[in-house]
Design an enzyme around this catalytic site. Structure first.
Site, short mmCIF file in Angstrom:
data_model
loop_
_atom_site.label_atom_id
_atom_site.label_comp_id
_atom_site.label_asym_id
_atom_site.label_seq_id
_atom_site.Cartn_x
_atom_site.Cartn_y
_atom_site.Cartn_z
N ARG A 164 0.84 -1.22 0.00
CA ARG A 164 0.00 0.00 0.00
C ARG A 164 0.87 1.26 0.00
O ARG A 164 0.60 2.23 0.70
CB ARG A 164 -0.94 0.02 1.22
CG ARG A 164 -1.90 -1.13 1.29
CD ARG A 164 -2.91 -1.13 0.15
NE ARG A 164 -3.74 -2.31 0.23
CZ ARG A 164 -3.43 -3.48 -0.32
NH1 ARG A 164 -2.30 -3.60 -1.02
NH2 ARG A 164 -4.22 -4.51 -0.21
N SER A 236 -10.92 -0.78 3.72
CA SER A 236 -10.02 -0.98 4.86
C SER A 236 -9.51 0.39 5.32
O SER A 236 -8.86 1.10 4.54
CB SER A 236 -8.82 -1.84 4.47
OG SER A 236 -9.27 -3.09 4.03
N GLU A 343 -4.75 3.35 6.31
CA GLU A 343 -4.53 3.12 4.88
C GLU A 343 -5.12 4.30 4.10
O GLU A 343 -4.61 4.74 3.08
CB GLU A 343 -5.22 1.82 4.46
CG GLU A 343 -5.06 1.53 2.99
CD GLU A 343 -5.66 0.20 2.56
OE1 GLU A 343 -5.47 -0.82 3.25
OE2 GLU A 343 -6.34 0.20 1.52
C1 LIG Z 1 -15.69 -0.60 -0.37
C2 LIG Z 1 -14.22 -0.35 -0.65
C3 LIG Z 1 -13.38 -1.42 -0.90
C4 LIG Z 1 -12.02 -1.21 -1.16
N1 LIG Z 1 -11.23 -2.29 -1.41
C5 LIG Z 1 -9.90 -2.10 -1.65
C6 LIG Z 1 -9.06 -3.23 -1.92
O1 LIG Z 1 -9.51 -4.37 -1.97
N2 LIG Z 1 -7.73 -3.00 -2.14
C7 LIG Z 1 -7.21 -1.73 -2.11
O2 LIG Z 1 -5.99 -1.60 -2.31
N3 LIG Z 1 -7.98 -0.65 -1.89
C8 LIG Z 1 -9.31 -0.80 -1.65
N4 LIG Z 1 -10.12 0.28 -1.41
C9 LIG Z 1 -9.52 1.63 -1.35
C10 LIG Z 1 -9.67 2.44 -2.68
O3 LIG Z 1 -10.73 1.95 -3.44
C11 LIG Z 1 -8.40 2.42 -3.51
O4 LIG Z 1 -7.32 2.94 -2.77
C12 LIG Z 1 -8.55 3.25 -4.79
O5 LIG Z 1 -7.46 3.03 -5.64
C13 LIG Z 1 -8.72 4.73 -4.52
O6 LIG Z 1 -9.07 5.34 -5.74
P1 LIG Z 1 -9.76 6.75 -5.82
O7 LIG Z 1 -9.76 7.16 -7.24
O8 LIG Z 1 -11.08 6.72 -5.16
O9 LIG Z 1 -8.72 7.63 -4.99
P2 LIG Z 1 -9.01 8.88 -4.03
O10 LIG Z 1 -9.67 8.40 -2.79
O11 LIG Z 1 -9.70 9.96 -4.79
O12 LIG Z 1 -7.54 9.33 -3.70
C14 LIG Z 1 -6.70 8.50 -2.90
C15 LIG Z 1 -5.29 9.11 -2.87
O13 LIG Z 1 -4.70 9.04 -4.17
C16 LIG Z 1 -4.43 10.36 -4.66
N5 LIG Z 1 -4.77 10.35 -6.08
C17 LIG Z 1 -5.94 9.97 -6.64
N6 LIG Z 1 -5.86 10.06 -7.97
C18 LIG Z 1 -4.62 10.50 -8.25
C19 LIG Z 1 -3.93 10.81 -9.46
N7 LIG Z 1 -4.50 10.67 -10.66
N8 LIG Z 1 -2.66 11.28 -9.38
C20 LIG Z 1 -2.05 11.43 -8.18
N9 LIG Z 1 -2.65 11.15 -7.00
C21 LIG Z 1 -3.91 10.70 -7.05
C22 LIG Z 1 -5.27 11.30 -3.84
O14 LIG Z 1 -4.69 12.60 -3.74
C23 LIG Z 1 -5.29 10.57 -2.50
O15 LIG Z 1 -4.10 10.82 -1.80
C24 LIG Z 1 -11.49 0.10 -1.15
C25 LIG Z 1 -12.36 1.19 -0.91
C26 LIG Z 1 -13.71 0.97 -0.66
C27 LIG Z 1 -14.62 2.14 -0.44
#
Ligand SMILES: Cc1cc2nc3c(=O)[nH]c(=O)nc-3n(C[C@H](O)[C@H](O)[C@H](O)COP(=O)(O)OP(=O)(O)OC[C@H]3O[C@@H](n4cnc5c(N)ncnc54)[C@H](O)[C@@H]3O)c2cc1C
Length: 347
Positions: A164, A236, A343
């Site tokens: 992570r 998580s 996380e």
């Molecule tokens: C129900 C649920 C289940 C999940 N299961 C998992 C799992 O199984 N495994 C796992 O690893 N994660 C899991 N996650 C966490 C999450 O889905 C992931 O971390 C996902 O990749 C976040 O994507 P996002 O676009 O929503 O990021 P955001 O929440 O919008 O951003 C997260 C971080 O990344 C940065 N960021 C986002 N986009 C960019 C970009 N283009 N360039 C630079 N920085 C950026 C943001 O500034 C922030 O720091 C889960 C979340 C939920 C709600």
């Protein structure tokens, strides 16, 4: 590109908490990003990059700067001998990309089905699930530097992927906006079913198809995670802790059943490589040692099917989420001496 003012971030995150963005814009290409950067510079604003908002905790008072939501679109498949390269805009929905690759018969992303959020966020925390991490298939990541406007590609080995973790979370990497990601997928499909839940699911069927693996992962996830349409959550909330072999041995004396998984030192970018490292199951600790599975305090609690998952049951505030999260951290520390980390990115 339009810069909006006072936009609620609560509705743009899956935890459904937090205040407003003072300024907000949606960027679809590098030109938009350059304009957004100039705007922030002219007003001396800090910048927050937002994807799908599924891994972020916004303060109740909001973000008094510019929130840039990434909306780079487009998916391209490029043939490459035995492999195929899939190049995707950072704003594409991750699970739609996974589904598209499976429909074309390309393997590599199937175990990562059902993770919410955007493509561009997957390298940031090296998303992982069911025995696969995205670092296994990332070829390169294209970035835009908010400090100087430079566009640069980072190849896999330069991304410093860890559990992570990645270069994009470090001090030097946090000014990089991910605009495109290239994944290297396989035509020759080898199912990866070693992870316990998948092994159990497929105990009676050998060689499931790509589609069957995706279906299984989605089914397992539906049982483990709450319904995003009903409650707020970021999945998580905490990372599984990583401890030394010595610490693990001590814990095992007290809790003989505690599970621990050896982790290769190459899986770490930010801790001392020389330390023997064991990844613990925080879900097990929260459940069996701390008795916190299903624990609820007002509008915030830990999900009954998976205690790593923090839930906003209704109209929780960010301060309530933080207060609850701190109480979980304190309890884990008091019982085990382990300091756990979020996380989720806490702003
Ligand atoms: C129900 C649920 C289940 C999940 N299961 C998992 C799992 O199984 N495994 C796992 O690893 N994660 C899991 N996650 C966490 C999450 O889905 C992931 O971390 C996902 O990749 C976040 O994507 P996002 O676009 O929503 O990021 P955001 O929440 O919008 O951003 C997260 C971080 O990344 C940065 N960021 C986002 N986009 C960019 C970009 N283009 N360039 C630079 N920085 C950026 C943001 O500034 C922030 O720091 C889960 C979340 C939920 C709600």
């Amino acid at each position: 590109m339009e810069i909006k003012e006072n936009i609620s971030l609560r509705d743009l995150t899956t935890l459904k908490v937090g205040g407003e963005a003072r300024y907000f814009c949606l960027v679809k290409n590098v030109k938009d990003l350059s304009q957004a950067r100039e705007f922030a510079e002219s007003k001396k604003l800090s910048i927050l990059i937002l994807g799908g908002g599924s891994n972020i905790l916004i303060p109740d008072e909001g973000f008094f700067g510019l929130v840039i939501k990434i909306d780079f679109k487009g998916i391209e498949f490029v043939d490459k001998d035995e492999s195929v390269r899939v190049i995707s805009g950072a704003g594409e929905n991750w699970d739609s990309l996974v589904e598209a690759t499976i429909q074309k018969g390309f393997s590599g992303l199937e175990n990562l089905s059902g993770i919410p959020g955007t493509v561009g966020a997957t390298p940031v925390q090296n998303v992982g699930a069911y025995g696969v991490e995205v670092k296994n298939v990332i070829n390169w990541v294209e970035t835009f530097n908010l400090d100087n406007g430079e566009v640069k590609k980072f190849y896999n080995q330069d991304c410093q992927f860890g559990y992570r973790d990645s270069f994009f979370k470090t001090e030097d990497g946090k000014n990089l906006v991910i605009t495109k990601v290239s994944y290297l997928l396989e035509r020759n499909y080898q199912p990866k079913l070693a992870y316990k839940d998948l092994a159990v699911y497929f105990s009676d069927s050998k060689d499931p198809s790509l589609g069957e693996v995706r279906k299984a992962v989605l089914k397992i996830r539906a049982d483990k995670f709450p319904d995003l349409k009903k409650v707020g959550t970021a999945g998580s909330f905490f990372k599984n802790p990583i401890v030394s072999q010595d610490k693990f041995n001590k814990l095992r004396k007290k809790y003989p059943d505690i599970p621990g998984f050896p982790v290769a030192s190459s899986d770490f970018s930010s801790i001392n490589h020389k330390l023997p490292t064991i990844k613990l199951s925080l879900a097990w600790i929260l459940d069996k040692i701390c008795g916190l599975k299903g624990k609820r305090d007002g509008q915030v609690g830990l999900f009954e099917n998976q205690p790593l998952v923090l839930v906003n049951f209704g109209n929780a505030t960010t301060d309530e989420v933080k207060g609850f999260s701190n109480s979980v951290k304190e309890k884990v520390f008091a019982q085990t001496g382990i300091k756990i980390d979020e996380e989720v990115r806490v702003i």
